[in-house]
Design an enzyme around this catalytic site. Sequence first.
Site, PDB file in Angstrom:
ATOM      1  N   GLN A 107       0.847  -1.195   0.000  1.00 32.28           N
ATOM      2  CA  GLN A 107       0.000   0.000   0.000  1.00 32.28           C
ATOM      3  C   GLN A 107       0.883   1.244   0.000  1.00 32.28           C
ATOM      4  OE1 GLN A 107      -1.981   1.521   3.617  1.00 32.28           O
ATOM      5  NE2 GLN A 107      -3.902   1.111   2.562  1.00 32.28           N
ATOM      6  N   TYR A 177      -6.404  11.017   3.301  1.00 28.31           N
ATOM      7  CA  TYR A 177      -4.982  11.195   3.123  1.00 28.31           C
ATOM      8  C   TYR A 177      -4.810  12.204   1.974  1.00 28.31           C
ATOM      9  CZ  TYR A 177      -3.705   7.322   6.245  1.00 28.31           C
ATOM     10  OH  TYR A 177      -3.516   6.523   7.346  1.00 28.31           O
ATOM     11  N   ARG A 354      -9.867  -6.706  10.592  1.00 26.87           N
ATOM     12  CA  ARG A 354      -9.932  -7.080  12.001  1.00 26.87           C
ATOM     13  C   ARG A 354     -10.140  -8.580  12.222  1.00 26.87           C
ATOM     14  NH1 ARG A 354     -14.367  -2.637  13.559  1.00 26.87           N
ATOM     15  NH2 ARG A 354     -14.903  -3.124  11.402  1.00 26.87           N
TER      16      ARG A 354
END
Length: 406
Positions: A107, A177, A354
Amino acid sequence: MNNQTEQNVVPDVFSPTQLGPITLPNRIIKAATSEGRSPKGKVTQALIDFHRGFIEGGTGMTTLAYCAISPEGFAAPGEILMIRENIPGLKKFTRAMHEAGGKASAQLGHAGPVAHKKITGVQPVAPSRFRNPTSFQLCREITKEEMQTVIRQFADAAEVAADAGFDAIELHFGHLYLVSAFFSPWINKRKDEYGGSLENRTRFAKEILLAVKERVQDRLAIIVKISMDDGIKGSIWLDESTQCAKILDETGAVDAFELTMGSSVYNQMYLFRGETDIDGMASTQKGIFKLGVKLFGKMMLGEYPYEDLYMLESARQFQPIVKNAQLILLGGINDYAHMERAMGYGFSFVAMGRALLREPDLVNKLKTKSQLEGRCIHCNKCMFSVFTTTNCVFTKDYATSSKEAI
């Protein structure tokens, strides 16, 4: 393509499939969760072991996160710096994933208004002058010259990933971002060709994407992570994010979109859903900031109940619009029934975060039917472990592997 086959057959999530120029062993991707295992911006054995656990546990591809394209682009401590001098360690990382039978994605991103001067050493930048309402950092407007540097740095980082043996890159165009902030009318107040109209606000992302594609060609798959909406009034929502995706898709440079939501600037729980761990967030702060989190944390972070597949309905809005790239569904995927439902709705891949932090071997358990669903309870106590070493509180990082740079 993101649709089902002509025979309308629902694909098997555990079968091999094509993603751009590569073949994945199955349709399950470990979503990016910033690891905090790279204190000097380099690969460590602890980082390799952390990701190898997901591949050995049955995940088709794991995502190395977060890889900053420059020192100014760091979002949190212990992240990878994606520069050429780090290739030897990155090669060891990809080799380990391949030996375990899976693929590796990197990423790539620039934190922009999410950055903090304590981490980067410099004032954060944003499309326009902006004060982050969570960190209170004042961001200055990035110049056109600096934007050209960022475009080159994304291309450089992509080439580093290709040379290091990564199978895919994920361009982080989400969560407000730097690149995502250009999409947002809430942050982007520019009067030049990068502000105003939707086409202008997508221009920076498009230029980065095309520069990356020109540099790496078909050496690896290109995934774009894009926010569908961020839960902030006057910012990103589906009516515009679908059109941003359309503009990027029409370039032919995107192999897949990973559809996300939420923001790392404000209202962060819109992304995570479930319990809002105020004590966990407060523990990452000091002095008056710790007190502020305890008093106003829920107001700043937000509070949203968890639901299975909570991004599904928003993500479906992209299916008739995205014509060339495949679609990756994220959010609330915790068992085989969720995966099967995603495939039935025409998504090509699912991404899990998660649930895999809780059980790195969950995919193998679901495949063999030794377990019907994941054990993640969405307590979100993993959310703030990014500031130390990302892990589930029920499977703490007891590994003895080294966190020294390789």
